[in-house]
Write an enzyme that holds these catalytic residues in place. Structure first.
Site, short mmCIF file in Angstrom:
data_model
loop_
_atom_site.label_atom_id
_atom_site.label_comp_id
_atom_site.label_asym_id
_atom_site.label_seq_id
_atom_site.Cartn_x
_atom_site.Cartn_y
_atom_site.Cartn_z
N LYS A 31 -75.74 -54.48 -42.81
CA LYS A 31 -74.65 -53.52 -42.54
C LYS A 31 -74.71 -52.42 -43.59
CE LYS A 31 -70.34 -51.96 -42.36
NZ LYS A 31 -70.60 -50.79 -43.22
N GLU A 87 -72.12 -58.11 -55.90
CA GLU A 87 -72.55 -57.14 -56.93
C GLU A 87 -71.56 -55.99 -56.86
OE1 GLU A 87 -74.98 -57.88 -58.89
OE2 GLU A 87 -76.02 -59.46 -57.80
N CYS A 139 -73.58 -47.91 -59.97
CA CYS A 139 -72.71 -48.97 -60.48
C CYS A 139 -72.89 -49.14 -61.97
CB CYS A 139 -72.99 -50.27 -59.75
SG CYS A 139 -74.72 -50.79 -59.82
N GLU A 179 -63.17 -47.14 -62.31
CA GLU A 179 -64.50 -46.62 -61.97
C GLU A 179 -64.33 -45.29 -61.22
OE1 GLU A 179 -66.70 -48.67 -58.88
OE2 GLU A 179 -68.51 -48.57 -60.09
P1 NAD Z 1 -67.28 -50.38 -50.53
O1 NAD Z 1 -66.83 -51.65 -51.17
O2 NAD Z 1 -66.26 -49.47 -50.00
O3 NAD Z 1 -68.28 -50.68 -49.32
C1 NAD Z 1 -69.44 -51.48 -49.47
C2 NAD Z 1 -69.85 -51.99 -48.09
O4 NAD Z 1 -68.86 -52.93 -47.65
C3 NAD Z 1 -69.92 -50.91 -47.02
O5 NAD Z 1 -70.98 -51.19 -46.13
C4 NAD Z 1 -68.58 -51.06 -46.31
O6 NAD Z 1 -68.57 -50.56 -45.00
C5 NAD Z 1 -68.41 -52.58 -46.34
N1 NAD Z 1 -67.02 -53.05 -46.20
C6 NAD Z 1 -65.87 -52.42 -46.53
N2 NAD Z 1 -64.81 -53.20 -46.24
C7 NAD Z 1 -65.30 -54.35 -45.72
C8 NAD Z 1 -64.71 -55.56 -45.24
N3 NAD Z 1 -63.38 -55.74 -45.24
N4 NAD Z 1 -65.52 -56.55 -44.80
C9 NAD Z 1 -66.85 -56.40 -44.81
N5 NAD Z 1 -67.48 -55.29 -45.25
C10 NAD Z 1 -66.71 -54.27 -45.70
O7 NAD Z 1 -68.21 -49.66 -51.61
P2 NAD Z 1 -68.85 -48.20 -51.52
O8 NAD Z 1 -67.78 -47.19 -51.73
O9 NAD Z 1 -69.72 -48.10 -50.31
O10 NAD Z 1 -69.83 -48.23 -52.79
C11 NAD Z 1 -69.43 -47.94 -54.08
C12 NAD Z 1 -69.16 -49.20 -54.87
O11 NAD Z 1 -70.31 -50.05 -54.86
C13 NAD Z 1 -68.89 -48.91 -56.33
O12 NAD Z 1 -67.78 -49.68 -56.75
C14 NAD Z 1 -70.15 -49.38 -57.04
O13 NAD Z 1 -69.97 -49.74 -58.38
C15 NAD Z 1 -70.54 -50.53 -56.19
N6 NAD Z 1 -71.97 -50.84 -56.38
C16 NAD Z 1 -72.29 -51.97 -57.08
C17 NAD Z 1 -73.63 -52.28 -57.32
C18 NAD Z 1 -74.04 -53.51 -58.09
O14 NAD Z 1 -75.19 -53.92 -57.97
N7 NAD Z 1 -73.16 -54.11 -58.87
C19 NAD Z 1 -74.64 -51.43 -56.83
C20 NAD Z 1 -74.27 -50.29 -56.13
C21 NAD Z 1 -72.91 -50.02 -55.90
#
Ligand code: NAD
Length: 494
Positions: free
Chosen positions: A175, A254, A288, A389
């Site tokens: 996804k 993550e 991140c 963040e």
């Molecule tokens: P997000 O949490 O909004 O979305 C991540 C994914 O989860 C997307 O595909 C989204 O559509 C999906 N999602 C959202 N709600 C959901 C639900 N209820 N059930 C299942 N899936 C759902 O994050 P974002 O805005 O896309 O990305 C930014 C965040 O990602 C930042 O906080 C960043 O730090 C984090 N990030 C972490 C790492 C790591 O390895 N620790 C790496 C990259 C990004």
């Protein structure tokens, strides 16, 4: 301009999804790149069922690891051959520079190759026998697993989940984030082609774009999904953890970060300046592990931060396609506005905006989601902009007095993802590296990555580990076998 696939991959079939329509936008221009028909909840179910059948197909189930490894090597080859396309599509969809997206595409190929090598050499264990039996511990596929990813480095995040999940013998429901589905669809074509060439069921991978609330939730809660690999924000991670707990399935999370970068008075200043800037402003801060809190020893604070600000002002902001661009647009206009709102909050909290703090001026920036690299100081570590963040090109600088003060401030955060230390004193580096709450510590370097080194977050930055040799094991179930060696009946039988 690359061509974009708008069909999605549902259980081995390419077709428009029956779900909502999503427009993906080039953040450098604001122009619509493609209109993708996302998956519906019924199609998630279709993909999960097809995935379960594919995972149980003897052609896949009985394929020995060294032959599954050949499939992964083929995917790596195809990724390398398509690296320019993957790079162009990802730059168009995310705004990242072409240099960065090319490196991400090549890192995805390296992930498949490394995972193939790890798979060929992964051993099951013969455990010490404690009776009239031989004991073994073996690993088996889970069946269907989920890979749910954010928008910031899609092709690399996708590879980090798909490679070990396939290596482990599973089918995968991928996804991508709603804003950036396009590169995952190109990767889907590559993996489907390799599966086809090997005569394997193409339903082993589905790529299901859509919103998190609808498609992400349908994937995570689906009864056939036996593991959830998630990368994204901490709030979403908690929701995924609750779903996994209710289903009693494993999940790796993550999550976000607010990582400290530390410059000691004995640091090599030139190295530290370059490293601090790269750590926060590469990927326009949408990383991140961005080093977003800068702690500088008080005795060098004014000189160091003064020089840093001079250099930050000279960073080249522009479209990811222009050679020489260092800071591209943010992923989406809505995200740019959220970053700008944090800088406004810093102003309200009494922060000093040392540079940036606005969108760049000029016709060439008018339609893009640009924001200038920004340095702020004058705020305590408990200010909201130091604790939350921002995920953009915003660095908050803070002075520290001594090591205890530094460690207290660095660890005063809900997050524990990464840390950078700039020093010439290896003993101080050792002490700090062990005292700071962070899953990854870089010493005299920053934001370097190796697929062979495990990656995980502490505290609200996550649970579970990606990368490294054990990544495959995380996508498997462990089983114990006891083989009786005695011809004598067990005593209970009389
Ligand atoms: P997000 O949490 O909004 O979305 C991540 C994914 O989860 C997307 O595909 C989204 O559509 C999906 N999602 C959202 N709600 C959901 C639900 N209820 N059930 C299942 N899936 C759902 O994050 P974002 O805005 O896309 O990305 C930014 C965040 O990602 C930042 O906080 C960043 O730090 C984090 N990030 C972490 C790492 C790591 O390895 N620790 C790496 C990259 C990004």
């Amino acid at each position: 301009m690359p061509r974009f696939s708008t069909d999605i991959l549902i259980g081995g079939q390419w077709r428009p999804g029956a779900g909502a329509t999503v427009e993906t936008v080039d953040p450098a221009t604001g122009r619509v790149l493609a209109t993708v028909r996302t998956a519906s909840v019924d199609e998630v179910d279709e993909a999960a069922r097809a995935g379960a059948r594919a995972a149980a197909d003897p052609a896949w189930r009985d394929l020995p690891p060294h032959r599954r490894a050949l499939l992964l090597h083929r995917v790596a080859e195809l990724i390398e051959a398509a690296a320019d396309e993957l790079s162009a599509v990802q730059t168009a969809d995310t705004g990242k520079t072409l240099a960065e997206t090319k490196a991400l595409a090549l890192s995805a190929a390296a992930t498949f190759r490394y995972t193939a090598a790890a798979l060929e050499t992964a051993e099951d264990a013969l455990t010490p026998s404690r009776g009239d039996y031989v004991t073994m511990s073996v690993h088996e596929p889970i069946g269907v697993v989920a890979a749910i990813n954010p928008w910031n480095s899609p092709v690399a995040s996708d590879a980090q989940k798909i490679a070990p999940a396939l290596a482990a013998g599973n089918a995968v429901l991928l996804k991508p984030a709603a804003w950036t589905p396009l590169v995952s669809l190109v990767l889907g074509r590559i993996v489907t082609r390799a599966l086809d060439e090997f005569g394997l069921p193409t339903a082993l991978l589905s790529v299901l774009p859509g919103s998190g609330r609808t498609v992400g939730d349908a994937i995570a809660t689906h009864p056939l999904v036996g593991r959830i690999g998630f990368t994204g924000g901490t709030d979403t991670g908690r929701a995924i953890a609750a779903v996994a707990a209710a289903k009693l399935v494993p999940a790796s999370l993550e999550l976000g970060g607010k990582s400290p970068t530390i410059v000691r008075a004995d640091a090599d200043v030139q190295q530290a300046l370059a490293g601090v800037m790269f750590g926060i402003f590469s990927s326009s801060g949408q990383s991140c592990i961005a080093g977003s809190r800068l702690f500088v020893a008080r005795e060098i604070y004014d000189d160091f931060v003064g020089e840093l600000v001079e250099r930050v002002r000279k960073l080249r902001v522009g479209p990811g396609t222009a050679p020489g661009t260092q800071v591209g647009p943010l992923v989406h206009h809505r995200h740019r506005d959220a970053v700008a709102a944090y800088v406004d909050l810093a102003r309200e909290e009494g922060g000093r905006i040392l540079c940036g703090g606005a969108a760049p001026e000029g016709e060439e920036y008018r339609d893009g989601a640009y924001y200038l690299p920004t340095v702020i100081d004058g705020l305590p570590n408990d200010a909201r902009v130091c604790q939350e963040e921002i995920f953009g090109p915003v660095l908050i600088a803070l002075p520290y007095d001594d090591e205890d003060d530094l460690v207290r401030q660095a660890n005063d955060s809900v997050y524990g993802l990464a840390c950078g230390i700039w020093t010439r004193d290896h003993r101080a580096a050792w002490r700090l590296a062990r005292r700071v709450d962070a899953g990854t510590v870089w010493i005299n370097t920053y934001k370097q990555f190796s697929i062979s080194t495990p990656f995980s977050g502490m505290k609200d930055s996550g649970l579970g580990t990606e990368k490294g040799r054990d990544a495959i094991r995380a996508y498997q179930r462990q089983k114990s076998l006891y083989w009786g060696t005695s011809g004598t009946p067990l005593p209970w039988a009389g």
